[in-house]
Design an enzyme around this catalytic site. Structure first.
Site, PDB file in Angstrom:
ATOM      1  N   HIS A  54      27.924  47.939  73.524  1.00  0.00           N
ATOM      2  CA  HIS A  54      27.079  47.786  74.717  1.00  0.00           C
ATOM      3  C   HIS A  54      27.422  48.827  75.785  1.00  0.00           C
ATOM      4  O   HIS A  54      27.348  48.564  76.979  1.00  0.00           O
ATOM      5  CB  HIS A  54      27.201  46.377  75.307  1.00  0.00           C
ATOM      6  CG  HIS A  54      26.705  45.296  74.400  1.00  0.00           C
ATOM      7  ND1 HIS A  54      25.382  44.942  74.317  1.00  0.00           N
ATOM      8  CD2 HIS A  54      27.361  44.504  73.524  1.00  0.00           C
ATOM      9  CE1 HIS A  54      25.238  43.972  73.441  1.00  0.00           C
ATOM     10  NE2 HIS A  54      26.418  43.685  72.936  1.00  0.00           N
ATOM     11  N   ASN A 127      21.661  38.287  73.925  1.00  0.00           N
ATOM     12  CA  ASN A 127      20.964  39.425  73.342  1.00  0.00           C
ATOM     13  C   ASN A 127      19.461  39.203  73.419  1.00  0.00           C
ATOM     14  O   ASN A 127      18.997  38.155  73.864  1.00  0.00           O
ATOM     15  CB  ASN A 127      21.378  39.616  71.874  1.00  0.00           C
ATOM     16  CG  ASN A 127      22.768  40.205  71.724  1.00  0.00           C
ATOM     17  OD1 ASN A 127      23.175  41.071  72.492  1.00  0.00           O
ATOM     18  ND2 ASN A 127      23.509  39.728  70.744  1.00  0.00           N
ATOM     19  N   TYR A 337      35.895  38.899  75.096  1.00  0.00           N
ATOM     20  CA  TYR A 337      35.217  39.557  76.202  1.00  0.00           C
ATOM     21  C   TYR A 337      36.131  39.726  77.407  1.00  0.00           C
ATOM     22  O   TYR A 337      36.209  40.809  77.995  1.00  0.00           O
ATOM     23  CB  TYR A 337      33.954  38.773  76.593  1.00  0.00           C
ATOM     24  CG  TYR A 337      32.733  39.222  75.837  1.00  0.00           C
ATOM     25  CD1 TYR A 337      32.698  39.140  74.442  1.00  0.00           C
ATOM     26  CD2 TYR A 337      31.625  39.740  76.490  1.00  0.00           C
ATOM     27  CE1 TYR A 337      31.578  39.554  73.735  1.00  0.00           C
ATOM     28  CE2 TYR A 337      30.508  40.158  75.787  1.00  0.00           C
ATOM     29  CZ  TYR A 337      30.490  40.063  74.421  1.00  0.00           C
ATOM     30  OH  TYR A 337      29.386  40.486  73.724  1.00  0.00           O
TER      31      TYR A 337
END
Length: 485
Positions: A54, A127, A337
């Site tokens: 990303h 997404n 993350y």
């Protein structure tokens, strides 16, 4: 030649590289799974300074407004009354390419949303597809390695891409999405967004529900064909960034309507599909969409680096009334993350303006570290419990507890009655029009025909045959025709 043994970094043999260790079959993942944490932590540190995935992205500020009463399902404060508005920041992105990549490429799109609520920041990291390629986070570093540039050739290799998919049949559903008409959105404004994972909502009475998020674009879905996308990239590699920036500057504020699917927690065990498998959807006939509110983007960032590149999202940023589910991929992301942001931006990345709470105040015992801006007064203690009126725990859980049972260890997810890797991919194919099927087959064959190993091609063809007889036959014929040219 004897088979080499896969090991950890310390040289210990790996018993299972397909399934993360869980608290019983279908239960949440365990911190004691050293192999999983080592793979994810190492993967997060492979690239600097841009994101490992990303990397290429655009962002905007806006607000979320509640339009429908959902208090029977969650006690989240920002969803507590119709008309309530919460400031938001969103980051759109492509997945596989680097920061300098083009926007109009065939790739899933990130749809990461930060709600600046009065109970703290809530991050919904999704997404533009409702499913994903894999169902267990232990396979994520391998998956991304197969899709990124090859370490020797320095380019994305069809052999790597399709070899991983050939050996990961659960990818068939997402491949059908990606290679279909929605694989290249015309712009960020003209695509839907999904939470993809299953999350938990808890109401004021403590009742638990599992939910899936659907953001439906109010601009209408528009996509590009492969030919249109190639032309767009040649004209403006930053086409999606340009479109988003200029639309908001003109006052044409893009918006999405949020719907959720809601499943009472008690129904999860006997549902025909595993509701925590991110390679599966919940058919709307089983759990219809329920409208929640409206997301509007109305302000561009002043500085792309400070606000878009330094924006940090983590799906473990929950607020009371919202929590995780046993979705394995979600469980892995809860660690990965936040760990990626600590590596990329530092331990104090949450103090950067774009990441800091806006409607709440961060008050804890974290101190010091690189780029620290919050120190407290000389009277403040940096430990807890203390006798100096420092911040204390509430004792109130964010979400309802999840029951677990069984033996620790690596487990394949328990099968539900309709669980397999191909049924839903076939259902998606059969929903397509004749023209959509033609383009899907052409897109798949264009990549698969470039693979040099016949056995990899055959494995992938078997997946499409298993999804739908016509699907497999047409892909096989198209690949053969391209290879004979």
């Amino acid at each position: 030649m004897s088979q080499r043994v896969l090991t950890t970094e310390s040289g210990a043999p790996v018993a299972d590289n397909q399934n993360s260790a869980a608290a019983g079959a279908g239960g949440p993942l365990l911190v004691q799974d050293q192999h999983l944490l080592e793979k994810l932590a190492r993967f997060n540190r492979e690239r600097i300074p841009e994101r490992v995935v990303h990397a290429r992205g655009s962002g905007a500020y806006g607000y979320f407004e509640v339009t429908d009463d959902v208090t029977g399902f969650t006690h989240a404060d920002f969803l507590s009354e119709v008309g309530r508005r919460t400031e938001t920041f969103i980051r759109f992105s492509t997945v596989a390419d680097s920061l300098g990549g083009a926007d109009a490429v065939r790739d899933p799109r990130g749809f990461a949303l930060k709600f600046y609520t009065e109970q703290g920041n809530y991050d919904l990291v999704g997404n533009n597809t409702p499913v994903f390629f894999i169902k267990d986070p232990i396979k994520f570093p391998d998956f991304i390695h197969s899709q990124k540039r090859d370490p020797f050739t320095g380019r994305q290799e069809p052999d790597n891409v399709w070899d991983f998919w050939a050996n990961s049949p659960e990818s068939t559903h997402q491949i059908t999405w990606l290679m279909g008409d929605r694989g290249i959105p015309a712009s960020y404004r003209h695509m839907n967004g999904f939470g993809s994972h299953t999350y938990q909502w808890t109401n004021a009475e403590g009742e638990a529900f599992f939910v899936k998020y659907h953001f439906k674009t109010n601009q209408g879905v528009r996509s590009l064909s492969a030919e249109q996308a190639a032309d767009q990239v040649g004209k403006d590699a930053n086409s999606h960034q340009t479109d988003l920036l200029q639309a908001i500057e003109r006052g044409v504020n893009p918006s999405w309507t949020l719907h959720v699917q809601i499943m009472p927690a008690a129904e999860a065990a006997d549902y025909r599909f595993n509701p925590f498998d991110v390679t599966k959807v919940w058919p709307h006939a089983d759990y219809p969409l329920r409208r929640v509110g409206r997301l509007v983007l109305d302000r561009n960032p002043d500085n792309v680096f400070a606000e878009v590149e330094q924006a940090a999202f983590s799906p473990n940023n929950f607020v009371p009334g919202i929590g995780p589910s046993p979705d394995k991929m979600l469980q892995g992301r809860l660690f990965a993350y936040a760990d990626a942001q600590r590596y990329r931006l530092g331990i104090n990345h949450t103090q950067l303006p774009v990441n800091a709470p806006k409607a709440a105040t961060a008050d804890n015992y974290g101190r010091d570290g690189l780029h620290a801006t919050r120190y407290g007064s000389r009277q403040d203690k940096n430990y807890e419990p203390n006798s100096y009126a420092g911040p204390a725990q509430t004792g109130a859980a964010l979400a309802a507890p999840l029951p677990v049972q069984g033996w620790t260890g690596t487990h394949e997810a328990p099968l539900h009655t309709k669980d397999d890797d191909f049924f839903q991919a076939g259902e998606l194919y059969r929903l397509m029009s004749a023209d959509e099927k033609n383009r899907l087959v052409a897109n798949i064959a264009g990549g698969l025909s470039q693979v040099t190993r016949d056995d990899v091609i055959e494995k992938n063809l078997a997946h499409f045959h298993a999804a739908d007889t016509d699907y497999g036959k047409r892909v096989e014929e198209a690949v053969r025709a391209l290879r004979e040219d």
